[in-house]
Design an enzyme around this catalytic site. Structure first.
Site, short mmCIF file in Angstrom:
data_model
loop_
_atom_site.label_atom_id
_atom_site.label_comp_id
_atom_site.label_asym_id
_atom_site.label_seq_id
_atom_site.Cartn_x
_atom_site.Cartn_y
_atom_site.Cartn_z
CE LYS A 199 66.64 38.97 -12.55
NZ LYS A 199 65.87 39.20 -13.76
CD GLU A 205 56.60 32.96 -1.65
OE1 GLU A 205 57.46 33.86 -1.78
OE2 GLU A 205 55.45 33.03 -2.12
N GLY A 257 64.00 35.34 -14.48
CA GLY A 257 63.93 34.18 -13.59
C GLY A 257 63.57 32.89 -14.32
NE ARG A 258 58.59 34.65 -17.96
CZ ARG A 258 58.54 35.85 -17.39
NH1 ARG A 258 58.80 35.97 -16.10
NH2 ARG A 258 58.25 36.93 -18.09
CD GLU A 343 56.50 34.55 -13.86
OE1 GLU A 343 55.92 34.23 -12.82
OE2 GLU A 343 57.74 34.55 -13.95
CG HIS A 374 45.14 4.89 -17.62
ND1 HIS A 374 44.37 3.83 -18.01
CD2 HIS A 374 46.31 4.78 -18.29
CE1 HIS A 374 45.06 3.07 -18.86
NE2 HIS A 374 46.24 3.64 -19.05
CE LYS A 503 57.69 38.00 -6.03
NZ LYS A 503 58.99 38.41 -6.52
#
Ligand SMILES: O=P(O)(O)OC[C@H]1O[C@H](O)[C@H](O)[C@@H](O)[C@@H]1O
Length: 540
Positions: A199, A205, A257-258, A343, A374, A503
């Site tokens: 965005k 990263e 973003g999410r 978030e 399990h 960041k």
């Protein structure tokens, strides 16, 4: 001015069941409970009857929503409800391209529809081979992004694998070189399309991975940028990468973003499943929007999902919730929801900056069933903490030849929620031990280990089948749940200042790893950096 909800919260506390009351008793009292404590929305069923919510608690929970209708309309119509960033919140517009919407004089829907058309045309050209890599038809797509620019498309691409008929889709998110190295190994740069999804187009990263991909491409093809596409709100920055505007798909800052998988950030998904199926995802999301906007609150699935969550976390104090999809293709849904929920609602101050007086969002975690059974279900059944479980299951799978698997999967899902509710009494455990031939103290000791307290709450979301449409419904359902919770907590669900710190700090720490002295860091951080330098040197 938000309505003062303190009296309702106080009443809710008094409505918490005493230790004696069991969920099973609620079913005995009300034979219609399974139906009465379920909600339907366009083929989806959300059953919250296996919780300790009774009529009085539900009525009180619904009283937490006096401002909801107004806030909901504010969101859908583009008011700047993300107040700390002074932005509208209009991801819903991305999945309603045919519904006219003008916000602050701008024709939002026309813009959304035009971008969708461009994505559509580009995806078709890649899929039919008219857009070519320098070695021919595109065989592989690598989406480079992180957070919201990764989790949504990745989760959805895995979820919809039965619909894949496009190029193979890969995802790189972690700045750890291992991630991109593993993905690029074995790919042919001449037939690979790289999508840089960010965005802001500044996330370190993503930019680091994008540069590595560009270098990888450069080593084999003449014009690497010609095999790059970019998805971003910062279209000025994409130009610096030499990516042709025809392959740049922009979106506005009113898409968080999410919440962004519905628009350009979904391009990798569209390439995998095709534009028609992608539009089905949008249609599913839009159907949930319409339900959320129109259904009465007590029959409103996102509202009830939110209120059940609030009952468990804020009222009863259960600190986490587990999302347990009995659908292997929803393996990334818990990770997706971790970002969406934590978030959005992991906040400590209200919209006006004052401290919250009660917890905001819980910790969200999970794994697909039956694998989780399990692994960690031991704690869920017999541990000292209560973990409300959100089961998700599809009535039908995609493998008709393997329907025996699917029935077993479903049986496990139903069995778990039943067992969590019913438990196993000490008497029943003693009987079991008696049958094994135990007696006396040993019988008693062994029996106690086999007691399941039960009365542990769970909900079940049932879908007919995991399709593009139902996936859209599920994602929008959870988005609106987060919204409802945020309104009730009085917080801003659409900013993420807590992530910004990380960041900044990473950039400040980086010099330490180059051996530069930096007194600004704490002694532990400095010592760890020195140890790292020593370890790296000894390996040389
Ligand atoms: O899409 P980008 O701008 O690269 O951002 C990627 C991610 O960055 C941060 O971590 C934000 O907290 C996330 O909400 C966002 O999804």
């Amino acid at each position: 001015m938000p309505t003062d909800l303190e009296p309702v919260w106080s009443r809710l506390r008094t409505l918490r069941p005493s230790g004696e009351r069991r969920i099973t008793q609620l079913f005995e009292k009300n034979p219609d409970r399974a139906k009465a404590f379920s909600v339907e929305a366009d083929g989806l069923v959300f059953d919250y009857s296996k919780t300790n919510i009774d009529d009085a608690a539900r009525d009180a929970l619904l009283e937490l929503t006096p401002d909801l209708a107004e806030r909901r309309e504010a969101m859908f119509t583009g008011a700047r409800i993300n107040e700390t960033e002074d932005r509208s919140v209009l991801h819903t517009a991305l999945r309603n391209p045919d519904t006219p919407l003008t916000v602050e004089g701008e024709d939002i829907s026309a813009e959304v529809a035009a971008t969708l058309e461009r994505m559509d045309a580009f995806a078709r050209s890649v899929r039919d081979g008219s857009f070519k890599g320098q070695g021919g038809k595109i065989t592989d797509v690598v989406n480079i992004g992180i957070g919201g620019s990764d989790l949504g498309p990745k989760m959805a691409t895995i979820a919809l694998s039965p619909y894949h008929d496009g190029p193979k889709t890969h995802f790189v998110s972690n700045v750890d070189g291992a991630d991109i190295a593993d993905v690029l190994a074995g790919l042919n740069p001449e037939t690979t399309l790289v999508i840089v999804a960010s965005k802001t187009f500044t996330t370190i990263e993503t930019m680091t991975n994008a540069q590595t991909a560009m270098d990888w491409m450069k080593a084999s093809v003449k014009d690497p940028a010609a095999q790059f596409a970019a998805l971003s709100s910062a279209t000025d920055k994409t130009a610096e990468w030499g990516i042709d505007g025809a392959r740049v798909f922009g979106f506005e800052d009113w898409v968080g973003g999410r919440y962004s998988m519905w628009g350009p950030i979904g391009l990798s998904l569209m390439l995998a499943i095709g534009p028609d199926n992608f539009r089905e995802v949008l249609r599913g999301g839009a159907a949930m929007d319409a339900h959320f906007r129109n259904a009465p609150l007590a029959q409103n699935m996102p509202v009830m999902l939110a209120l059940v969550g609030i009952w468990h976390n804020q009222v009863n104090g259960f600190a986490t919730r587990a999302v347990l999809p009995y659908d292997n293709r929803l393996s990334r849904l818990p990770a997706y929801l971790q970002q969406l929920e934590m978030e959005s609602n992991g906040k400590r101050v209200a919209m006006d900056g004052s401290d919250l007086t009660r917890p905001s969002g819980p910790v969200v975690w999970g794994e697909p069933g039956t694998n989780g059974q399990h692994a960690f279900y031991q704690l869920i059944h017999q541990g000292t903490q209560i973990v409300p479980c959100e089961f998700i299951a599809a009535a039908r799978g995609h493998e008709p030849d393997l329907d025996n698997h699917h029935k077993l999967l479903l049986a496990n899902c139903l069995a778990q929620s039943e067992a969590l509710m019913r438990g196993r009494s000490l008497d029943a455990a003693r009987e079991l031990m008696k049958q094994k031939g135990l007696t006396g103290d040993e019988l008693e000791r062994q029996a106690r280990h086999r007691v399941f307290p039960g009365n542990r709450p769970s909900t079940t979301l049932l879908i007919p089948q995991l399709t593009p449409f139902t996936l859209g419904q599920i994602v929008a359902l959870y988005e609106h749940r987060v919204f409802v919770e945020g309104v009730i907590f009085g917080i801003n669900s659409f900013d993420q200042w807590g992530v910004e710190l990380g960041k900044e700090l990473a950039l400040k720490v980086a010099p330490l790893l180059d051996g530069e002295p930096s007194p600004d860091h704490d002694p532990s951080t400095r010592a760890l950096a020195e140890d790292i330098l020593k370890m790296r040197a000894s390996a040389d």
